[in-house]
Scaffold this motif. Structure first.
Motif, short mmCIF file in Angstrom:
data_model
loop_
_atom_site.label_atom_id
_atom_site.label_comp_id
_atom_site.label_asym_id
_atom_site.label_seq_id
_atom_site.Cartn_x
_atom_site.Cartn_y
_atom_site.Cartn_z
N LEU A 215 40.77 35.00 36.81
CA LEU A 215 40.61 36.65 37.51
C LEU A 215 38.85 36.75 37.91
O LEU A 215 37.83 35.76 36.87
CB LEU A 215 40.93 37.50 36.33
CG LEU A 215 40.73 38.60 35.88
CD1 LEU A 215 41.65 39.09 37.36
CD2 LEU A 215 40.93 39.50 35.23
N SER A 216 39.17 37.04 38.65
CA SER A 216 37.50 37.24 38.90
C SER A 216 36.92 38.89 39.73
O SER A 216 37.98 38.86 40.94
CB SER A 216 36.83 35.82 39.93
OG SER A 216 37.63 36.57 41.56
N SER A 217 36.09 39.06 39.84
CA SER A 217 35.48 39.99 41.11
C SER A 217 35.27 39.47 41.80
O SER A 217 35.23 38.37 42.29
CB SER A 217 34.75 40.75 40.63
OG SER A 217 33.17 40.23 39.78
N THR A 218 34.47 40.24 43.39
CA THR A 218 34.09 39.44 44.60
C THR A 218 32.99 38.74 44.55
O THR A 218 33.08 37.74 44.62
CB THR A 218 34.18 40.57 45.63
OG1 THR A 218 35.35 41.37 45.79
CG2 THR A 218 33.89 40.41 46.98
N MET A 219 32.71 39.27 43.39
CA MET A 219 30.89 38.53 43.81
C MET A 219 31.24 37.63 42.14
O MET A 219 30.27 36.92 41.74
CB MET A 219 29.82 39.55 44.16
CG MET A 219 29.48 40.33 44.75
SD MET A 219 29.37 38.92 46.30
CE MET A 219 28.06 38.73 46.56
N LYS A 224 38.98 32.33 33.37
CA LYS A 224 40.17 31.90 33.00
C LYS A 224 41.03 32.43 31.78
O LYS A 224 40.53 32.69 30.99
CB LYS A 224 40.25 30.39 32.35
CG LYS A 224 39.50 29.61 33.34
CD LYS A 224 39.44 27.83 32.61
CE LYS A 224 38.63 26.86 33.50
NZ LYS A 224 38.56 25.91 32.55
N ILE A 225 42.54 32.36 32.09
CA ILE A 225 43.10 33.43 31.48
C ILE A 225 44.41 32.39 30.23
O ILE A 225 44.50 31.05 31.55
CB ILE A 225 44.18 34.25 32.68
CG1 ILE A 225 43.30 35.98 32.55
CG2 ILE A 225 45.47 35.23 31.32
CD1 ILE A 225 43.96 36.33 33.79
N ASN A 226 44.31 32.17 29.20
CA ASN A 226 45.76 32.00 28.39
C ASN A 226 47.02 32.01 29.70
O ASN A 226 47.93 33.17 29.41
CB ASN A 226 45.57 32.16 27.69
CG ASN A 226 46.73 31.11 26.78
OD1 ASN A 226 48.01 30.48 27.18
ND2 ASN A 226 46.11 31.20 25.17
N ALA A 227 47.72 31.10 30.81
CA ALA A 227 48.17 31.39 31.14
C ALA A 227 50.30 30.99 30.81
O ALA A 227 50.64 31.84 30.76
CB ALA A 227 49.22 30.38 31.47
#
Length: 230
Positions: A215-219, A224-227
């Motif tokens: 997950l990230s925002s534009t800047m 990392k997410i626990n898939a």
């Protein structure tokens, strides 16, 4: 690698590089790390255990996110007669047929985000594949953008429909909202998207399907997410 700005460096300090976060933690962090002066887009990046070079391992589809994306998309409809009138009534930003196709071809006109076309116009529009394809603008039945149900297609796009598809590295990149969204809305949008991608798993895919989820925002930095928990 280009030097990151001060805001990015400050935001990065909040994220543990090798940690896999639970969804609720990741959502909180992505909002905290969105430090830009504009309302940053929140994006989900899902690396899949498929090989998109094979037709039977392609992953592509579309979903209307429960809370939209926070951005109103400009819709171009390629249609004639009654379907063109239907498009105008539904709120399409641009409507046309051969005239619009010629405009795209001669003027390199791309002042829209999505193209919806009736099936009967795809023969002519298909000739612009080299121009529209690389920009991800070519209508496709799988994403609901080649249809005679123009009103529904336009309404769904305006309501926050997003398309997901593999890039060359077998990653799906999709906007799930804005940093200004509250955590509950971002969580529901994320869950709906992940569910759609899981449902689209090709029968030919072997081994772990969700390889990594970030997950990230534009800047902002990647979180990392626990898939395994998705």
């Amino acid at each position: 690698m280009p030097k990151r700005g001060k805001a990015y460096q400050e935001a990065s300090k909040l994220v543990e590089r090798n940690k896999f976060y639970e969804v609720d933690e990741a959502i909180k962090l992505v909002r905290q790390t969105a430090k830009a002066k504009f309302d940053e887009t929140v994006e989900l990046h899902i690396k899949l255990g498929v090989d998109g070079r094979h037709a039977d391992q392609q992953v592509r589809g579309a979903i209307v996110l429960p809370h939209g994306t926070g951005k109103t998309k400009k819709v171009l409809v390629i249609a004639k007669g009654e379907k063109a009138i239907e498009a105008e009534k539904a709120g399409a930003d641009f409507v046309g047929a051969e005239d619009i196709i010629a405009k795209i071809q001669s003027e390199n006109w791309f002042d829209y985000d999505v193209i919806v076309s009736t099936p009967d116009m795809m023969g002519q529009l298909g000739r612009l594949g080299r121009v529209l394809g690389p920009k991800g603008l070519m209508p496709n039945p799988k994403s609901g953008t080649v249809t005679f149900d123009i009103e529904r297609a336009v309404n769904e796009i305006k309501a926050g429909k997003v398309e997901y598809r593999l890039d060359k590295t077998n990653i799906v990149h999709v906007s799930i909202g804005k940093a200004s969204f509250d955590e509950a809305k971002l969580t529901e949008n994320l869950s709906a998207l992940v569910e759609a991608v899981i449902k689209a798993k090709p029968a030919a895919a072997k081994g772990t399907y969700l390889r990594s989820v970030t997950l990230s925002s534009t800047m902002g930095p990647g979180i990392k997410i626990n898939a395994a928990k998705l």
